[in-house]
Design a protein around this motif. Structure first.
Motif, PDB file in Angstrom:
ATOM      1  N   ARG A 403       0.830  -1.207   0.000  1.00  0.00           N
ATOM      2  CA  ARG A 403       0.000   0.000   0.000  1.00  0.00           C
ATOM      3  C   ARG A 403       0.866   1.259   0.000  1.00  0.00           C
ATOM      4  O   ARG A 403       1.838   1.361   0.745  1.00  0.00           O
ATOM      5  N   GLY A 404       0.496   2.192  -0.859  1.00  0.00           N
ATOM      6  CA  GLY A 404       1.165   3.479  -0.863  1.00  0.00           C
ATOM      7  C   GLY A 404       2.470   3.524  -1.621  1.00  0.00           C
ATOM      8  O   GLY A 404       3.146   4.566  -1.612  1.00  0.00           O
ATOM      9  N   ASP A 429      -5.609 -12.622   3.040  1.00  0.00           N
ATOM     10  CA  ASP A 429      -4.604 -13.636   3.373  1.00  0.00           C
ATOM     11  C   ASP A 429      -3.610 -13.005   4.337  1.00  0.00           C
ATOM     12  O   ASP A 429      -2.873 -12.082   3.976  1.00  0.00           O
ATOM     13  N   TRP A 430      -3.605 -13.493   5.576  1.00  0.00           N
ATOM     14  CA  TRP A 430      -2.830 -12.826   6.623  1.00  0.00           C
ATOM     15  C   TRP A 430      -1.335 -12.815   6.327  1.00  0.00           C
ATOM     16  O   TRP A 430      -0.633 -11.841   6.643  1.00  0.00           O
ATOM     17  N   TRP A 431      -0.822 -13.868   5.705  1.00  0.00           N
ATOM     18  CA  TRP A 431       0.621 -13.973   5.484  1.00  0.00           C
ATOM     19  C   TRP A 431       1.076 -13.000   4.398  1.00  0.00           C
ATOM     20  O   TRP A 431       2.045 -12.261   4.567  1.00  0.00           O
ATOM     21  N   SER A 432       0.374 -12.990   3.271  1.00  0.00           N
ATOM     22  CA  SER A 432       0.765 -12.075   2.202  1.00  0.00           C
ATOM     23  C   SER A 432       0.553 -10.623   2.615  1.00  0.00           C
ATOM     24  O   SER A 432       1.346  -9.735   2.258  1.00  0.00           O
ATOM     25  N   GLN A 433      -0.501 -10.350   3.397  1.00  0.00           N
ATOM     26  CA  GLN A 433      -0.735  -8.980   3.861  1.00  0.00           C
ATOM     27  C   GLN A 433       0.372  -8.523   4.811  1.00  0.00           C
ATOM     28  O   GLN A 433       0.796  -7.364   4.776  1.00  0.00           O
ATOM     29  N   ALA A 434       0.846  -9.429   5.650  1.00  0.00           N
ATOM     30  CA  ALA A 434       1.936  -9.076   6.564  1.00  0.00           C
ATOM     31  C   ALA A 434       3.203  -8.725   5.792  1.00  0.00           C
ATOM     32  O   ALA A 434       3.891  -7.744   6.101  1.00  0.00           O
ATOM     33  N   LEU A 435       3.526  -9.506   4.777  1.00  0.00           N
ATOM     34  CA  LEU A 435       4.721  -9.232   3.975  1.00  0.00           C
ATOM     35  C   LEU A 435       4.567  -7.936   3.192  1.00  0.00           C
ATOM     36  O   LEU A 435       5.507  -7.138   3.086  1.00  0.00           O
ATOM     37  N   ALA A 436       3.362  -7.706   2.652  1.00  0.00           N
ATOM     38  CA  ALA A 436       3.136  -6.471   1.913  1.00  0.00           C
ATOM     39  C   ALA A 436       3.239  -5.247   2.822  1.00  0.00           C
ATOM     40  O   ALA A 436       3.666  -4.167   2.383  1.00  0.00           O
ATOM     41  N   SER A 437       2.887  -5.403   4.099  1.00  0.00           N
ATOM     42  CA  SER A 437       2.973  -4.272   5.032  1.00  0.00           C
ATOM     43  C   SER A 437       4.410  -3.829   5.253  1.00  0.00           C
ATOM     44  O   SER A 437       4.652  -2.728   5.748  1.00  0.00           O
ATOM     45  N   ARG A 438       5.367  -4.672   4.880  1.00  0.00           N
ATOM     46  CA  ARG A 438       6.788  -4.335   5.012  1.00  0.00           C
ATOM     47  C   ARG A 438       7.347  -3.726   3.735  1.00  0.00           C
ATOM     48  O   ARG A 438       8.524  -3.383   3.673  1.00  0.00           O
ATOM     49  N   GLY A 439       6.527  -3.631   2.687  1.00  0.00           N
ATOM     50  CA  GLY A 439       6.990  -3.011   1.449  1.00  0.00           C
ATOM     51  C   GLY A 439       7.220  -3.965   0.304  1.00  0.00           C
ATOM     52  O   GLY A 439       7.721  -3.556  -0.752  1.00  0.00           O
ATOM     53  N   TYR A 440       6.875  -5.250   0.464  1.00  0.00           N
ATOM     54  CA  TYR A 440       7.094  -6.241  -0.585  1.00  0.00           C
ATOM     55  C   TYR A 440       5.842  -6.450  -1.436  1.00  0.00           C
ATOM     56  O   TYR A 440       4.719  -6.447  -0.911  1.00  0.00           O
ATOM     57  N   ALA A 441       6.032  -6.653  -2.727  1.00  0.00           N
ATOM     58  CA  ALA A 441       4.994  -7.252  -3.543  1.00  0.00           C
ATOM     59  C   ALA A 441       5.004  -8.748  -3.235  1.00  0.00           C
ATOM     60  O   ALA A 441       6.062  -9.327  -2.949  1.00  0.00           O
ATOM     61  N   VAL A 442       3.844  -9.392  -3.264  1.00  0.00           N
ATOM     62  CA  VAL A 442       3.749 -10.815  -2.935  1.00  0.00           C
ATOM     63  C   VAL A 442       3.018 -11.528  -4.068  1.00  0.00           C
ATOM     64  O   VAL A 442       1.890 -11.167  -4.426  1.00  0.00           O
ATOM     65  N   LEU A 443       3.669 -12.545  -4.631  1.00  0.00           N
ATOM     66  CA  LEU A 443       3.096 -13.343  -5.711  1.00  0.00           C
ATOM     67  C   LEU A 443       2.664 -14.694  -5.174  1.00  0.00           C
ATOM     68  O   LEU A 443       3.462 -15.424  -4.584  1.00  0.00           O
ATOM     69  N   GLN A 444       1.385 -15.043  -5.396  1.00  0.00           N
ATOM     70  CA  GLN A 444       0.833 -16.343  -5.009  1.00  0.00           C
ATOM     71  C   GLN A 444       0.329 -17.052  -6.264  1.00  0.00           C
ATOM     72  O   GLN A 444      -0.803 -16.870  -6.677  1.00  0.00           O
TER      73      GLN A 444
END
Length: 644
Positions: A403-404, A429-444
């Motif tokens: 985000r942002g 998805d709690w895991w991907s959201q947690a990683l995204a909160s640190r600034g990462y894009a997450v591919l599933q």
């Protein structure tokens, strides 16, 4: 929508409400904690709600009057609660599980289900199948609740020992009188399931031989049991799927000669008929009173579609869904007359929450958020994607963008699902959201072999374990790099179970793509894992073993190809930082799989980090250890693949 309801509603559970605090990098506990609320069940008469609540590592069963106060809070401590189910107006069945190694039972420790009955009127708690001679106090499947002459009974599959051999045996429990009777209907060593009709009569029995992979169906006529069908089912028992559309036929989820799924209804005389092919379901919905099949649901693309056979029922559900706008809703529970419905609504901007729909009053009432303190500003956007694998096969999946941040040249975490015949789905998805909160894009990615995209797509994964199932992941990385979304030099891979294997394979078999890898409960030595599966079945071949071999493309445990696919045998090839995390109580992928990988890394002179989760199982069922896993994972990827 839900923020408005939260502000206006006085029905919020006082035990669970909290205030969200926005931050540049929010507390990982917001994502990594266990859900604050699970398994919201409405009583048959529509007057009460029961649910599982969690605060840190402490768990509770809460009973609340609809439109009123909390009636009872049952403290469960650190017990692993799996759900609740009403049995009539005054009885609540609470199901839990425990990892244990039982004296006298062959094999290693296992995850055992247990159940207790809580009497709402008296406050008495009683364990089901307690003090039964020559039996264990565990249940083998969810209790079947039946109302007989207006009184609640629970029919439970348990373990009864005959000549030191445990058999799946049916028990009838009178919940009002607290009496238990074992029903001797000629269970066999291969019995693996029962079905009880609305009058309380056992009418069907499923049998499965793990060694031969042969399934059979027995139906009761009068006092006699007759086998009406049998088939080879090497990947596991077909079991029993409840009653058919008339509430009398026996429903079985079968596969045809091309391995396409079908629903088959069996009559007592052995006659059978398949449901029309245009009735395409993945989950079933039965009438809570008559037990008749009403319809079901299926995830079609990104849409969760509910189908009811009755046009009026379909019209009613469509109206319920429409009332929630863009939220993705699923049925959680409903009253006996189906006029009060609890739904789980998953909002792309506000996360998942439970709501109560009163069809007679034509109103919906917000109940509670699933994750306490999860505010809209803490949720990153997710979009569906499709890309082509190197051989042209179309792969779908989900991309979570931080985000942002400008979606260009972002650091990426590849987060493959477990199974491998599972799938990722839209929604929070709690895991991907947690990683995204640190600034990462997450591919599933839903790589080949994933379910939900047709049998041909599943079959495309056979023999591709560590091969095309693996490169489907890195093909997604290359596609995102070509699109300019991610920086191909800043990519790590993180996963659990089969996803954990994929992380290890990313460090050993598909090198040059990732800067670091995190394996949570991932298999590392395939032969050793298959031997542990055989040990769990007393040295016999099993459907679980055949399932793994089908994807591995190996003929058996001695197949030399297993070594070529085992990361522990390839530790000398690892050139990136590696983190292993494993629960000590894991009974699916044993803890020694990560131990083996750690030992192989040390023997090869390679650095490795290894985190043990004491008391944790395969599903990350405990709050503290689940959060520890997430915290260790984030710290590791931030160190080795900084997001800024």
């Amino acid at each position: 929508m839900f923020k408005t309801l939260i502000a206006a509603s006085a029905a919020c559970f006082a035990l669970l409400c909290g205030t969200a605090q926005a931050a540049a990098k929010p507390d990982l506990a917001i994502y990594g904690q266990l859900p604050s609320v699970e398994s919201v069940e409405i009583s048959p008469d529509g007057t009460k709600l029961a649910f599982v609540a969690t605060n840190g590592d402490e768990r509770f069963v809460v009973i609340r009057q609809i439109g009123g106060s909390i009636l009872k809070t049952i403290y469960a401590g650190a017990m692993k609660l799996r759900g609740v189910e009403w049995a009539g107006r005054d009885h609540l069945l609470v199901v839990s599980s425990r990892t244990a190694e039982v004296r006298g039972v062959l094999g290693r420790s296992r995850e055992y289900l247990m159940a207790l009955d809580y009497n709402v009127a008296t406050g008495q708690q009683t364990g089901l199948l307690r003090n039964q001679a020559e039996s264990m106090n565990v249940i083998l499947d969810w209790p079947m609740v039946r109302m007989i002459d207006g009184r609640p009974f629970a029919f439970v599959e348990g373990v009864h020992f005959v000549n030191n051999y445990g058999r799946n045996t049916l028990y009838r429990i009178d919940l009002d009188k607290q009496t238990t009777r074992m029903l001797d209907f000629g269970s066999e060593n291969d019995t693996d399931g029962w079905l009880v009709d609305a009058s309380g009569q056992a009418v069907a029995q499923s049998l499965y031989n793990q060694n031969s992979g042969r399934w059979g169906l027995k139906i009761r006529t009068g006092m006699n049991w007759r086998k009406v069908d049998e088939a080879q089912a090497p990947m596991g028992s077909y079991g029993l799927s409840g009653f058919g559309r008339d509430g009398q036929t026996i429903l079985v989820w079968r596969t045809d000669e091309k391995n396409n799924d079908l629903l088959r209804e069996y009559r007592a005389d052995g006659q059978r008929a398949d449901l029309p092919s245009d009735i395409d379901l993945s989950g079933l919905i039965h009438d809570p009173q008559t037990l008749a099949l009403l319809g079901g649901y299926k995830l079609e693309g990104d849409d969760l579609k509910y189908t009811f056979f009755d046009p009026e029922a379909q019209k009613t559900w469509n109206a319920v869904a429409k009332a929630f706008g863009s939220e993705r809703i699923s049925l959680s529970s409903w009253s006996q007359n189906r006029r009060k419905v609890v739904v789980l609504a998953d909002s792309a901007t506000e996360g998942p929450a439970y709501a109560l729909v009163d069809l007679d009053a034509r109103k919906a009432e917000f109940l509670v958020q699933v994750y306490k303190n999860l505010a809209p500003e803490l949720i990153s956007p997710v979009r569906s994607i499709k890309y082509k694998a190197a051989d042209g096969l179309e792969i779908s999946g989900y991309l979570t963008l931080p985000r942002g941040r400008d979606p260009k040249n972002l650091p990426l975490i590849v987060l493959p699902h477990g199974g491998p015949e599972g799938r990722d789905a839209p929604g929070f998805d709690w895991w991907s959201q947690a990683l995204a909160s640190r600034g990462y894009a997450v591919l599933q990615p839903n790589f080949r072999g994933s379910e939900g995209f047709g049998w041909d797509f599943v079959k495309a994964g056979f023999g591709e374990w560590g091969k095309k199932m693996q490169t489907d992941l890195s093909d997604g990385v290359r596609w995102l790099a070509k699109e300019g979304t991610i920086d191909p030099k800043r990519v790590c891979i993180v996963g659990a179970s089969y996803g954990g294997y994929a992380a290890l394979a990313g460090a050993t078999l598909d090198r040059g793509v990732y800067r670091c890898a995190v394996s949570v409960a991932g298999p590392s030595d395939l032969k050793k894992m298959l031997l542990s599966v055989r040990e769990a079945h007393n040295g016999e071949a099993s459907s679980s073993q055949r399932y793994w071999l089908r994807f591995m493309g190996a003929e058996g445990i001695k197949d030399p190809d297993l070594a070529a696919l085992s990361p522990a045998k390839l530790a000398d090839k690892v050139e990136i930082p590696l983190l292993l995390i494993h629960g000590k109580d894991d009974t699916v992928v044993r803890y020694d799989q990560s131990q083996t990988m750690a030992d192989a890394m040390k023997k090869a002179g390679k650095p490795v980090s290894f985190v043990t989760l004491d008391g944790e199982d395969h599903w990350l069922s405990r709050g503290a250890t689940r959060l520890k896993m997430l915290t260790e994972t984030v710290a590791f990827v931030e160190k080795n693949n900084p997001p800024d």
